[in-house]
Design a protein around this motif. Sequence first.
Motif, mmCIF file in Angstrom:
data_model
loop_
_atom_site.group_PDB
_atom_site.id
_atom_site.type_symbol
_atom_site.label_atom_id
_atom_site.label_comp_id
_atom_site.label_asym_id
_atom_site.label_seq_id
_atom_site.Cartn_x
_atom_site.Cartn_y
_atom_site.Cartn_z
ATOM 1 N N HIS A 138 7.513 9.132 -9.902
ATOM 2 C CA HIS A 138 7.622 8.190 -8.791
ATOM 3 C C HIS A 138 8.476 7.004 -9.231
ATOM 4 O O HIS A 138 9.104 7.036 -10.312
ATOM 5 N N THR A 147 5.086 18.907 -9.792
ATOM 6 C CA THR A 147 6.205 18.886 -8.840
ATOM 7 C C THR A 147 7.517 18.994 -9.611
ATOM 8 O O THR A 147 8.389 18.131 -9.497
ATOM 9 N N SER A 183 0.703 8.700 -9.898
ATOM 10 C CA SER A 183 0.856 10.064 -9.403
ATOM 11 C C SER A 183 -0.364 10.505 -8.607
ATOM 12 O O SER A 183 -0.266 11.376 -7.735
ATOM 13 N N ASN A 192 -1.991 8.684 -6.474
ATOM 14 C CA ASN A 192 -2.088 8.031 -5.161
ATOM 15 C C ASN A 192 -1.921 9.025 -4.018
ATOM 16 O O ASN A 192 -2.420 8.807 -2.913
ATOM 17 N N ARG A 193 -1.231 10.131 -4.282
ATOM 18 C CA ARG A 193 -0.998 11.121 -3.220
ATOM 19 C C ARG A 193 -2.300 11.782 -2.786
ATOM 20 O O ARG A 193 -2.357 12.420 -1.743
ATOM 21 N N TYR A 194 -3.354 11.669 -3.593
ATOM 22 C CA TYR A 194 -4.639 12.242 -3.219
ATOM 23 C C TYR A 194 -5.404 11.371 -2.221
ATOM 24 O O TYR A 194 -6.396 11.809 -1.643
ATOM 25 N N ARG A 236 -6.892 4.762 0.858
ATOM 26 C CA ARG A 236 -5.830 3.887 0.375
ATOM 27 C C ARG A 236 -6.135 2.424 0.694
ATOM 28 O O ARG A 236 -5.866 1.530 -0.110
#
Length: 283
Positions: free
Chosen positions: A31, A71, A183, A185-187, A193
């Motif tokens: 990111h 990814t 990484s 944070n996408r969860y 959030r």
Amino acid sequence: MDVVVAHNRAELVKARGEGRLALVPTMGALHEGHRSLIRTARRLAPQVVVSIFVNPLQFGPGEDYSRYPRTFDADLEVCEAEGVGVVFAPAVEDMYHPDRQVGVSAGEMGTIVEGAVRPGHFDGMLTVVLKLFNLVRPDVAVFGQKDAQQLALIRRMVADLDVPVEVVGEPTVREPDGLALSSRNRYLSAGDRVTALALSRALRAGQEQAALPGATPTLIRGAARTVLDAGAPGLALDYLALVDPATFAEVGDDHRGEAVLAVAARVGGTRLIDNVMLELDPS
């Protein structure tokens, strides 16, 4: 020029050029924070190697090793856009012998704060970092300050074991609303959030308290804890600690100088960490 991908020791030796080299160790899912590390590395050395390896040794039972985001194709695009020369992306069997017995011990410093919540984590982290240093042979390695205890332990390992690598720490990169980039944070769901923002708000409250006359570690911890208690339903706190940046031992009210205010919590099914550096009574 396209980035060269090395999957094992032999390919890495072939891809590695001569001259000064900077390493950016990562577990992938790159990111903007990783981009910042890469840009710093490019300023420090003409050659940059980014390692992408999800290290099983630093995950404990029940942690998210199996679902940690992978990814690789997108990560390669990031590396190519940032001018990385080599990506080292070994498989587990290329990093660790099946009968591996020797590793690095993080010592007492690896058993406190984050280490108390994740036993053995820092032993596994230091083991893979030392292996990467030995394989890549960088002159300088760049790490993010968001993992402040990790950075302190790597510096201690380098000093204690006379590892000839300069270790550089880069400031934490944040979203506009203050959430530290991660990484994981996408969860987070939309609701999670919002809850997660309590971590950075608590750290800011601690910073603001530290700037007031007569601020003490007790008052700083209290200001941060008030935010966490009042504004974060659904947040499960692992720790809130104000520690010496070199040893990560909790500081007392007679402490003067730099300190790290660190927090870790679970939000939904996601574990997040964050920290800020403070200065107590710099006069």
